[in-house]
Design a protein around this motif. Structure first.
Motif, PDB file in Angstrom:
ATOM      1  N   VAL A  24       0.824  -1.216   0.000  1.00  0.00           N
ATOM      2  CA  VAL A  24       0.000   0.000   0.000  1.00  0.00           C
ATOM      3  C   VAL A  24       0.859   1.267   0.000  1.00  0.00           C
ATOM      4  CG1 VAL A  24      -1.733   1.321   1.283  1.00  0.00           C
ATOM      5  CG2 VAL A  24      -1.979  -1.156   1.023  1.00  0.00           C
ATOM      6  N   PRO A  25       1.817   1.412   0.925  1.00  0.00           N
ATOM      7  CA  PRO A  25       2.669   2.618   0.867  1.00  0.00           C
ATOM      8  C   PRO A  25       3.572   2.643  -0.363  1.00  0.00           C
ATOM      9  CG  PRO A  25       3.431   1.114   2.585  1.00  0.00           C
ATOM     10  CD  PRO A  25       2.089   0.621   2.139  1.00  0.00           C
ATOM     11  N   ALA A  26       3.950   1.440  -0.859  1.00  0.00           N
ATOM     12  CA  ALA A  26       4.788   1.403  -2.067  1.00  0.00           C
ATOM     13  C   ALA A  26       4.032   1.960  -3.267  1.00  0.00           C
ATOM     14  CB  ALA A  26       5.247  -0.029  -2.346  1.00  0.00           C
ATOM     15  N   LEU A  27       2.725   1.631  -3.333  1.00  0.00           N
ATOM     16  CA  LEU A  27       1.899   2.177  -4.415  1.00  0.00           C
ATOM     17  C   LEU A  27       1.796   3.692  -4.312  1.00  0.00           C
ATOM     18  CD1 LEU A  27      -0.993  -0.473  -4.512  1.00  0.00           C
ATOM     19  CD2 LEU A  27       0.743  -0.101  -6.268  1.00  0.00           C
ATOM     20  N   ARG A  28       1.708   4.195  -3.072  1.00  0.00           N
ATOM     21  CA  ARG A  28       1.616   5.640  -2.869  1.00  0.00           C
ATOM     22  C   ARG A  28       2.893   6.335  -3.332  1.00  0.00           C
ATOM     23  NH1 ARG A  28       1.057   6.131   2.754  1.00  0.00           N
ATOM     24  NH2 ARG A  28      -0.933   5.052   2.444  1.00  0.00           N
ATOM     25  N   LEU A  29       4.038   5.724  -3.029  1.00  0.00           N
ATOM     26  CA  LEU A  29       5.318   6.308  -3.464  1.00  0.00           C
ATOM     27  C   LEU A  29       5.469   6.264  -4.981  1.00  0.00           C
ATOM     28  CD1 LEU A  29       7.857   4.980  -0.803  1.00  0.00           C
ATOM     29  CD2 LEU A  29       7.129   7.352  -1.155  1.00  0.00           C
ATOM     30  N   ALA A  30       5.038   5.147  -5.580  1.00  0.00           N
ATOM     31  CA  ALA A  30       5.113   5.027  -7.046  1.00  0.00           C
ATOM     32  C   ALA A  30       4.236   6.086  -7.707  1.00  0.00           C
ATOM     33  CB  ALA A  30       4.694   3.633  -7.487  1.00  0.00           C
ATOM     34  N   ALA A  31       3.045   6.331  -7.135  1.00  0.00           N
ATOM     35  CA  ALA A  31       2.151   7.365  -7.667  1.00  0.00           C
ATOM     36  C   ALA A  31       2.799   8.738  -7.549  1.00  0.00           C
ATOM     37  CB  ALA A  31       0.820   7.333  -6.923  1.00  0.00           C
TER      38      ALA A  31
END
Length: 367
Positions: free
Chosen positions: A61-68
């Motif tokens: 979940v936080p990895a997706l936020r960073l990628a975004a």
């Protein structure tokens, strides 16, 4: 700022990527500081509990936020596809190629020793009837070298006129080099036509080429005239044609091809059986070119006279003319950009939606 084929209009936006390691460090710090308590009746049973896949993959979940965030930063930097557009301005050179296609251009006197040996073992009668020997003739070599000359030119209009007993325009001034090369290749067929083969009209051939240059507005106008004979069929004498060229500001380069003397390969017919075979004969004085006239024509117009007795010499001549008549080209380059930030913006939005979906379903946290 350019990276590969992409141009970034606002590269300062990449400074925001410095937040990525800060956010990662903050997330790790908060996870280590977090303490949870749970009431469980038997501690030994709790120790044997194995973390589920949901627990192991909770960092998605936080990895997706960073990628975004990274996608939004790239979009903010405004990637653009740079397409270079060149506008070429040139003073240009208009060149008419005047080519002798009289029957004598089929003479086989420019052969190398290897080529002469190769022809000597071929069936002479079959070669004569098929016309395949023409590619080893004066005209064949001239066509080959002229084709190379045409392919070296850029942004110059080039035309082709042919002359034998009569003169004709085979191709007017054009930038379509592909069509011109095809027409040049087919000019050998005219050399076998009795209408053109019997005599040589150098003056008329030059006048035909000049007619195509008469209305030219090019900075430089040139005629490259190639022949192996003497003028004996012109309505306009060569020197009169040279005067016309001078008045039009046309420079004429004249090229004489063929050996001055010696023996040449030829076809011989047995008077009793009619059989065709290979033989050799001496070059007669009547077959020679009129160097004085060709020199005078070139001198009158500010050009040069050249003499070629083999293919190598002919190649050097056309290379020299190519260097003498270079086109002055000025190229102005512009860049046209197409915006490419939309895919990055869309990718960032999709990652945020995916993060919200997973955070509220599969990886939902219960306080």
């Amino acid at each position: 700022m350019d990276i590969g084929s992409l141009h970034f209009q606002n590269p300062e936006a990449f400074w925001l990527l410095l937040l990525v390691p800060v956010l990662i460090a903050s997330y790790i710090y908060r996870n280590r500081r977090r303490k949870s308590t749970i009431k469980f009746p038997a501690l030994s049973i709790a120790k044997r509990a194995v973390p589920s896949k949901r627990v192991r993959f909770r960092h998605i979940v936080p990895a997706l936020r960073l990628a975004a965030l990274c996608c939004f930063v790239v979009a903010l930097a405004r990637p653009q596809n740079a397409m270079e557009v060149e506008y070429t301005s040139t003073d240009g050179v208009d060149i008419m190629l005047a080519l002798d296609i009289s029957g004598s251009m089929g003479t086989l006197d420019m052969l190398t020793r290897a080529e002469q040996a190769k022809l000597g073992v071929m069936n002479a009668e079959r070669m004569l009837k098929s016309g395949n020997y023409w590619k080893y003739s004066r005209l064949g070599y001239a066509q080959e070298v002229i084709a190379e000359f045409i392919q070296k030119r850029h942004s110059d209009r080039i035309g082709l006129s042919a002359f034998g007993s009569k003169s004709m325009t085979q191709c007017p001034l054009t930038l379509d080099y592909g069509s011109l090369l095809e027409i040049l290749k087919a000019s050998g067929d005219l050399a076998q036509d009795s209408v053109y083969a019997s005599r040589t009209a150098i003056g008329d051939g030059l006048m035909n080429a000049l007619a195509r240059l008469q209305k030219s507005e090019a900075k430089s106008k040139v005629v490259v005239l190639l022949t192996d004979g003497r003028d004996n069929a012109s309505l306009v004498p060569p020197m009169r044609a040279a005067e016309v060229a001078q008045s039009l500001g046309v420079k004429v380069y004249t090229i004489g091809v063929g050996k001055k003397n010696g023996k040449i390969l030829s076809f011989q017919q047995n008077p009793w059986t009619g059989e065709i075979s290979w033989g050799e004969r001496e070059i007669t004085p009547e077959e020679g070119i009129d160097e004085n006239v060709l020199k005078a024509v070139a001198l009158k117009t500010g050009g040069r006279f050249y003499r070629a007795e083999n293919k190598d010499e002919l190649e050097r001549i056309y290379s020299e003319i190519d260097e003498l008549e270079k086109t002055e080209i000025e190229t102005i380059a512009y860049a046209r950009y197409a915006e490419k930030f939309y895919p990055w913006l869309l990718a960032g939005a999709l990652l945020i939606l995916l993060e919200l979906l997973l955070a509220n379903t599969r990886f939902v946290r219960i306080p």
